[in-house]
Design a protein around this motif. Structure first.
Motif, PDB file in Angstrom:
ATOM      1  N   GLU A   1       0.831  -1.197   0.000  1.00 36.76           N
ATOM      2  CA  GLU A   1       0.000   0.000   0.000  1.00 36.76           C
ATOM      3  C   GLU A   1       0.867   1.248   0.000  1.00 36.76           C
ATOM      4  O   GLU A   1       1.966   1.261   0.554  1.00 36.76           O
ATOM      5  CB  GLU A   1      -0.917   0.015   1.226  1.00 36.76           C
TER       6      GLU A   1
ATOM      7  N   ALA B   1      -4.490   8.918   2.350  1.00 34.97           N
ATOM      8  CA  ALA B   1      -5.231   7.662   2.440  1.00 34.97           C
ATOM      9  C   ALA B   1      -4.376   6.543   1.846  1.00 34.97           C
ATOM     10  O   ALA B   1      -3.633   6.761   0.897  1.00 34.97           O
ATOM     11  CB  ALA B   1      -6.545   7.760   1.675  1.00 34.97           C
ATOM     12  N   TRP B   2      -4.481   5.351   2.430  1.00 35.89           N
ATOM     13  CA  TRP B   2      -3.731   4.198   1.922  1.00 35.89           C
ATOM     14  C   TRP B   2      -4.425   3.668   0.673  1.00 35.89           C
ATOM     15  O   TRP B   2      -5.645   3.507   0.644  1.00 35.89           O
ATOM     16  CB  TRP B   2      -3.654   3.106   2.976  1.00 35.89           C
ATOM     17  N   LYS B   3      -3.624   3.385  -0.361  1.00 37.71           N
ATOM     18  CA  LYS B   3      -4.120   2.827  -1.611  1.00 37.71           C
ATOM     19  C   LYS B   3      -3.402   1.513  -1.887  1.00 37.71           C
ATOM     20  O   LYS B   3      -2.194   1.414  -1.711  1.00 37.71           O
ATOM     21  CB  LYS B   3      -3.868   3.794  -2.768  1.00 37.71           C
TER      22      LYS B   3
ATOM     23  N   SER C   1       6.317  10.087   0.550  1.00 31.34           N
ATOM     24  CA  SER C   1       5.314   9.024   0.464  1.00 31.34           C
ATOM     25  C   SER C   1       5.578   7.972   1.531  1.00 31.34           C
ATOM     26  O   SER C   1       6.711   7.770   1.952  1.00 31.34           O
ATOM     27  CB  SER C   1       5.352   8.359  -0.912  1.00 31.34           C
ATOM     28  N   LYS C   2       4.510   7.300   1.937  1.00 29.27           N
ATOM     29  CA  LYS C   2       4.613   6.235   2.932  1.00 29.27           C
ATOM     30  C   LYS C   2       4.216   4.926   2.270  1.00 29.27           C
ATOM     31  O   LYS C   2       3.281   4.883   1.476  1.00 29.27           O
ATOM     32  CB  LYS C   2       3.702   6.531   4.124  1.00 29.27           C
TER      33      LYS C   2
ATOM     34  N   ASN D   1       0.684   5.559   0.640  1.00 27.00           N
ATOM     35  CA  ASN D   1      -0.046   6.714   1.150  1.00 27.00           C
ATOM     36  C   ASN D   1       0.731   7.956   0.722  1.00 27.00           C
ATOM     37  O   ASN D   1       1.774   8.268   1.280  1.00 27.00           O
ATOM     38  CB  ASN D   1      -0.161   6.655   2.674  1.00 27.00           C
ATOM     39  N   ASN D   2       0.200   8.639  -0.290  1.00 30.70           N
ATOM     40  CA  ASN D   2       0.827   9.880  -0.740  1.00 30.70           C
ATOM     41  C   ASN D   2      -0.154  11.047  -0.778  1.00 30.70           C
ATOM     42  O   ASN D   2       0.205  12.144  -1.190  1.00 30.70           O
ATOM     43  CB  ASN D   2       1.513   9.699  -2.104  1.00 30.70           C
ATOM     44  N   THR D   3      -1.382  10.794  -0.331  1.00 24.56           N
ATOM     45  CA  THR D   3      -2.399  11.850  -0.316  1.00 24.56           C
ATOM     46  C   THR D   3      -3.255  11.824   0.943  1.00 24.56           C
ATOM     47  O   THR D   3      -4.315  12.422   0.975  1.00 24.56           O
ATOM     48  CB  THR D   3      -3.328  11.729  -1.534  1.00 24.56           C
TER      49      THR D   3
END
Length: 77
Positions: free
Chosen positions: A13, A19-21, A51-52, A15-17
């Motif tokens: 996943e 929320a996790w995608k 980014s995470k 997370n750059n915004t």
């Protein structure tokens, strides 16, 4: 991946915004896929330090198993 059961579905996943995608899914006992996911993600994390990234269980309420940081690589939870 520790804490994962054999044949357990996992997901990478991002997370750059806020929320996790889900980026992709793979099986915990697929050593080749796990290695490629971890190596590739670490390279991306080094390029984009904001980014995470995480690997989590593939469930309705996922459990994070590891996080990737640009400076430390993969850290297991």
């Amino acid at each position: 991946m520790s804490h994962a059961q054999p044949n357990q579905a996992l997901r990478l996943e991002l997370n750059n915004t806020g929320a996790w995608k889900v980026i992709l899914r793979f099986l915990a006992d697929d050593a080749h896929a796990t290695g490629v996911v971890q190596e590739s993600t670490y390279q991306l994390a080094r390029l984009d330090t904001k980014s995470k990234w995480r690997i989590s269980t593939d469930e309705a309420q996922p459990k994070a198993l590891a996080y990737c940081t640009h400076d430390q690589g993969w850290i297991k939870t």
